[in-house]
Design a protein around this motif. Structure first.
Motif, PDB file in Angstrom:
ATOM      1  N   LEU A   1       0.897  -0.873   0.284  1.00 47.54           N
ATOM      2  CA  LEU A   1      -0.066  -0.006  -0.098  1.00 47.54           C
ATOM      3  C   LEU A   1       0.667   1.237  -0.280  1.00 47.54           C
ATOM      4  O   LEU A   1       1.868   1.183   0.629  1.00 47.54           O
ATOM      5  CB  LEU A   1      -1.090   0.040   1.436  1.00 47.54           C
ATOM      6  CG  LEU A   1      -2.163  -0.979   1.185  1.00 47.54           C
ATOM      7  CD1 LEU A   1      -2.671  -0.907   2.486  1.00 47.54           C
ATOM      8  CD2 LEU A   1      -3.151  -0.675   0.166  1.00 47.54           C
ATOM      9  N   LEU A   2      -0.039   2.319  -0.559  1.00 47.81           N
ATOM     10  CA  LEU A   2       0.764   4.214  -0.328  1.00 47.81           C
ATOM     11  C   LEU A   2       0.018   4.759   0.096  1.00 47.81           C
ATOM     12  O   LEU A   2      -0.368   5.211  -0.714  1.00 47.81           O
ATOM     13  CB  LEU A   2       1.513   3.922  -2.172  1.00 47.81           C
ATOM     14  CG  LEU A   2       2.041   2.750  -2.943  1.00 47.81           C
ATOM     15  CD1 LEU A   2       2.700   3.448  -4.285  1.00 47.81           C
ATOM     16  CD2 LEU A   2       3.094   2.751  -2.137  1.00 47.81           C
ATOM     17  N   PRO A   3       0.125   4.548   1.395  1.00 43.16           N
ATOM     18  CA  PRO A   3      -1.212   5.211   2.086  1.00 43.16           C
ATOM     19  C   PRO A   3      -0.436   7.250   2.234  1.00 43.16           C
ATOM     20  O   PRO A   3       0.508   7.018   2.162  1.00 43.16           O
ATOM     21  CB  PRO A   3      -1.221   4.928   3.080  1.00 43.16           C
ATOM     22  CG  PRO A   3       0.194   3.976   3.645  1.00 43.16           C
ATOM     23  CD  PRO A   3       0.286   3.841   2.121  1.00 43.16           C
ATOM     24  N   VAL A   4      -1.030   7.984   2.046  1.00 41.72           N
ATOM     25  CA  VAL A   4      -0.736   9.452   2.546  1.00 41.72           C
ATOM     26  C   VAL A   4      -2.010  10.205   3.115  1.00 41.72           C
ATOM     27  O   VAL A   4      -2.706   9.359   3.483  1.00 41.72           O
ATOM     28  CB  VAL A   4      -1.149  10.315   1.017  1.00 41.72           C
ATOM     29  CG1 VAL A   4       0.054  10.024  -0.470  1.00 41.72           C
ATOM     30  CG2 VAL A   4      -2.267  10.468  -0.031  1.00 41.72           C
ATOM     31  N   PRO A   5      -1.539  11.310   3.935  1.00 41.67           N
ATOM     32  CA  PRO A   5      -2.361  11.806   4.348  1.00 41.67           C
ATOM     33  C   PRO A   5      -4.281  12.208   3.261  1.00 41.67           C
ATOM     34  O   PRO A   5      -3.720  12.907   2.609  1.00 41.67           O
ATOM     35  CB  PRO A   5      -2.142  13.051   4.895  1.00 41.67           C
ATOM     36  CG  PRO A   5      -0.291  12.366   4.444  1.00 41.67           C
ATOM     37  CD  PRO A   5      -0.309  11.574   3.574  1.00 41.67           C
ATOM     38  N   GLY A   6      -5.050  12.059   4.250  1.00 45.50           N
ATOM     39  CA  GLY A   6      -6.319  11.795   3.344  1.00 45.50           C
ATOM     40  C   GLY A   6      -6.468  10.860   2.722  1.00 45.50           C
ATOM     41  O   GLY A   6      -7.789  10.557   2.363  1.00 45.50           O
ATOM     42  N   ASP A   7      -5.891   9.921   2.393  1.00 48.91           N
ATOM     43  CA  ASP A   7      -6.386   8.250   1.556  1.00 48.91           C
ATOM     44  C   ASP A   7      -5.072   7.074   2.972  1.00 48.91           C
ATOM     45  O   ASP A   7      -4.565   6.836   2.339  1.00 48.91           O
ATOM     46  CB  ASP A   7      -5.535   8.584   0.942  1.00 48.91           C
ATOM     47  CG  ASP A   7      -6.596   7.652  -0.162  1.00 48.91           C
ATOM     48  OD1 ASP A   7      -6.483   7.360   0.015  1.00 48.91           O
ATOM     49  OD2 ASP A   7      -6.299   7.731  -1.319  1.00 48.91           O
ATOM     50  N   VAL A   8      -5.937   7.161   3.600  1.00 46.55           N
ATOM     51  CA  VAL A   8      -5.542   5.854   4.490  1.00 46.55           C
ATOM     52  C   VAL A   8      -6.025   4.829   3.690  1.00 46.55           C
ATOM     53  O   VAL A   8      -6.271   3.574   4.955  1.00 46.55           O
ATOM     54  CB  VAL A   8      -5.130   6.397   5.753  1.00 46.55           C
ATOM     55  CG1 VAL A   8      -4.770   7.128   5.932  1.00 46.55           C
ATOM     56  CG2 VAL A   8      -6.746   6.256   6.078  1.00 46.55           C
TER      57      VAL A   8
ATOM     58  N   PRO B   1       7.437   3.129  12.816  1.00 42.20           N
ATOM     59  CA  PRO B   1       6.747   3.886  12.076  1.00 42.20           C
ATOM     60  C   PRO B   1       4.901   4.082  11.709  1.00 42.20           C
ATOM     61  O   PRO B   1       4.707   3.069  11.187  1.00 42.20           O
ATOM     62  CB  PRO B   1       7.587   3.990  10.697  1.00 42.20           C
ATOM     63  CG  PRO B   1       8.020   3.150  10.624  1.00 42.20           C
ATOM     64  CD  PRO B   1       8.444   2.094  12.106  1.00 42.20           C
ATOM     65  N   ASP B   2       4.693   5.026  11.315  1.00 36.20           N
ATOM     66  CA  ASP B   2       3.231   5.160  11.151  1.00 36.20           C
ATOM     67  C   ASP B   2       2.884   4.365   9.300  1.00 36.20           C
ATOM     68  O   ASP B   2       4.062   5.178   8.903  1.00 36.20           O
ATOM     69  CB  ASP B   2       2.846   6.477  11.012  1.00 36.20           C
ATOM     70  CG  ASP B   2       1.243   6.680  11.218  1.00 36.20           C
ATOM     71  OD1 ASP B   2       1.428   5.908   9.797  1.00 36.20           O
ATOM     72  OD2 ASP B   2       0.769   7.781  11.007  1.00 36.20           O
ATOM     73  N   PRO B   3       2.558   3.948   8.951  1.00 35.62           N
ATOM     74  CA  PRO B   3       1.979   3.783   7.202  1.00 35.62           C
ATOM     75  C   PRO B   3       2.417   5.157   6.449  1.00 35.62           C
ATOM     76  O   PRO B   3       2.398   5.441   5.163  1.00 35.62           O
ATOM     77  CB  PRO B   3       1.543   2.303   6.866  1.00 35.62           C
ATOM     78  CG  PRO B   3       1.357   1.914   8.901  1.00 35.62           C
ATOM     79  CD  PRO B   3       1.841   2.747   9.626  1.00 35.62           C
ATOM     80  N   VAL B   4       1.538   6.340   6.975  1.00 30.37           N
ATOM     81  CA  VAL B   4       1.106   7.041   6.740  1.00 30.37           C
ATOM     82  C   VAL B   4       2.486   7.825   6.297  1.00 30.37           C
ATOM     83  O   VAL B   4       2.690   9.024   5.835  1.00 30.37           O
ATOM     84  CB  VAL B   4      -0.322   7.777   6.849  1.00 30.37           C
ATOM     85  CG1 VAL B   4      -0.279   9.094   5.781  1.00 30.37           C
ATOM     86  CG2 VAL B   4      -1.051   6.651   7.078  1.00 30.37           C
ATOM     87  N   THR B   5       2.947   7.920   7.366  1.00 27.09           N
ATOM     88  CA  THR B   5       4.302   8.766   7.566  1.00 27.09           C
ATOM     89  C   THR B   5       5.638   8.136   6.381  1.00 27.09           C
ATOM     90  O   THR B   5       5.590   9.454   5.905  1.00 27.09           O
ATOM     91  CB  THR B   5       4.731   8.878   8.671  1.00 27.09           C
ATOM     92  OG1 THR B   5       4.331   9.313   9.627  1.00 27.09           O
ATOM     93  CG2 THR B   5       6.174   9.686   8.472  1.00 27.09           C
TER      94      THR B   5
END
Length: 270
Positions: free
Chosen positions: A76-83, A98-102
């Motif tokens: 997965l390639l999560p970003v802030p606003g799309d998790v 670490p946070d996957p989103v970070t």
């Protein structure tokens, strides 16, 4: 920050980046030896380490264990606003997890008895001209993730359809901008990326369909990121146009990220 700082491994074609989680997911879906997979994923990095609640491992050791017990794999390639589809960790065993989103990426592993997430922590060392990366994968147990993954990410066929639409939107958005106002390096980069293909010799042998979807998705992602850099830097004619273009390009990015995830999903049969 350069693109190499972002933690991907650079393909020979137009600096298209493959995140380490994507590369590892693709390789784990093959029957390649653990050492071969570790070498391909590590690339020019220092040897990767893995931190689990049971201790520290090298990458090849974990791969060997995964090959004997894992049934499904995806990135997965999560970003802030799309998790979407990021599972909840059950054991925060390490304070530095670490946070996957970070991190912007993670690897998901599914077995008969447990499900895991592996999040890479990438640290750059050296100078701007001569640098390397130290990578530590933090592995934790998570809730069952496949149901949410299929619901949010969809199938490869759905990803292919969305990619075609995304390509149309990206082309339309870029053509609507006044290209003469763009920085020359951005125009040149987009022109190169339009015809880019994933030809990295360290990619595993995957089906032509998965490869085609992955190639288009990473190309779209790179084009949208370049275009976003320029609209943010004043390439658009006015604020309204910049906002409209940014919204369209962010949607292209969302589609591309999810298509990359869909292309990495595999049910492993050994």
């Amino acid at each position: 920050m350069s693109r190499a700082d972002l933690g991907g491994i650079v393909s020979p074609v137009s600096n298209v980046l493959l995140p380490r989680s994507v590369r590892l997911a693709l390789w784990l879906s093959t029957d390649a030896p653990a050492e071969r997979i570790a070498t391909a994923v590590q690339g020019s990095d220092e040897p990767h380490r893995l931190l689990t609640r049971d201790g520290t491992w090298d990458l090849a050791s974990l791969i060997a264990e995964v090959q004997s017990s894992v049934l499904t794999v995806a990135a997965l390639l999560p970003v802030p606003g799309d998790v979407a589809a990021v599972p909840r960790a059950q054991d925060q065993y390490h304070a530095g997890t670490p946070d996957p989103v970070t991190a912007g990426e993670c690897l998901l592993l599914g077995g008969r008895e447990r499900h895991l997430i592996a999040v890479p922590d990438v640290q750059q060392f050296g100078s701007e001209w001569d640098f390397g990366h130290v990578v530590t994968w933090h592995v934790a147990q998570v809730d069952e993730w496949e149901t949410a993954f299929h619901g949010a990410i969809g199938s490869l066929a759905e990803a292919e359809s969305q990619l075609r639409t995304g390509l149309t939107h990206a082309t339309s958005t870029i053509m609507d901008l006044e290209l003469g106002m763009w920085r020359p390096e951005v125009k040149d980069g987009i022109a190169q990326l339009r015809d880019a293909r994933l030809t990295d010799e360290d990619l595993p042998s995957i089906t032509p369909r998965r490869l085609a979807a992955l190639s288009l998705a990473v190309r779209l992602k790179a084009i949208a990121e370049l275009a976003l850099e320029d609209t943010s830097g004043g390439g658009a004619v006015n604020v309204w146009q910049a906002d409209q273009s940014r919204a369209a390009l962010l949607e292209v990015l969302r589609v591309a990220r999810r298509a990359i995830a869909a292309a990495t999903y595999a049910r492993i049969e050994r």
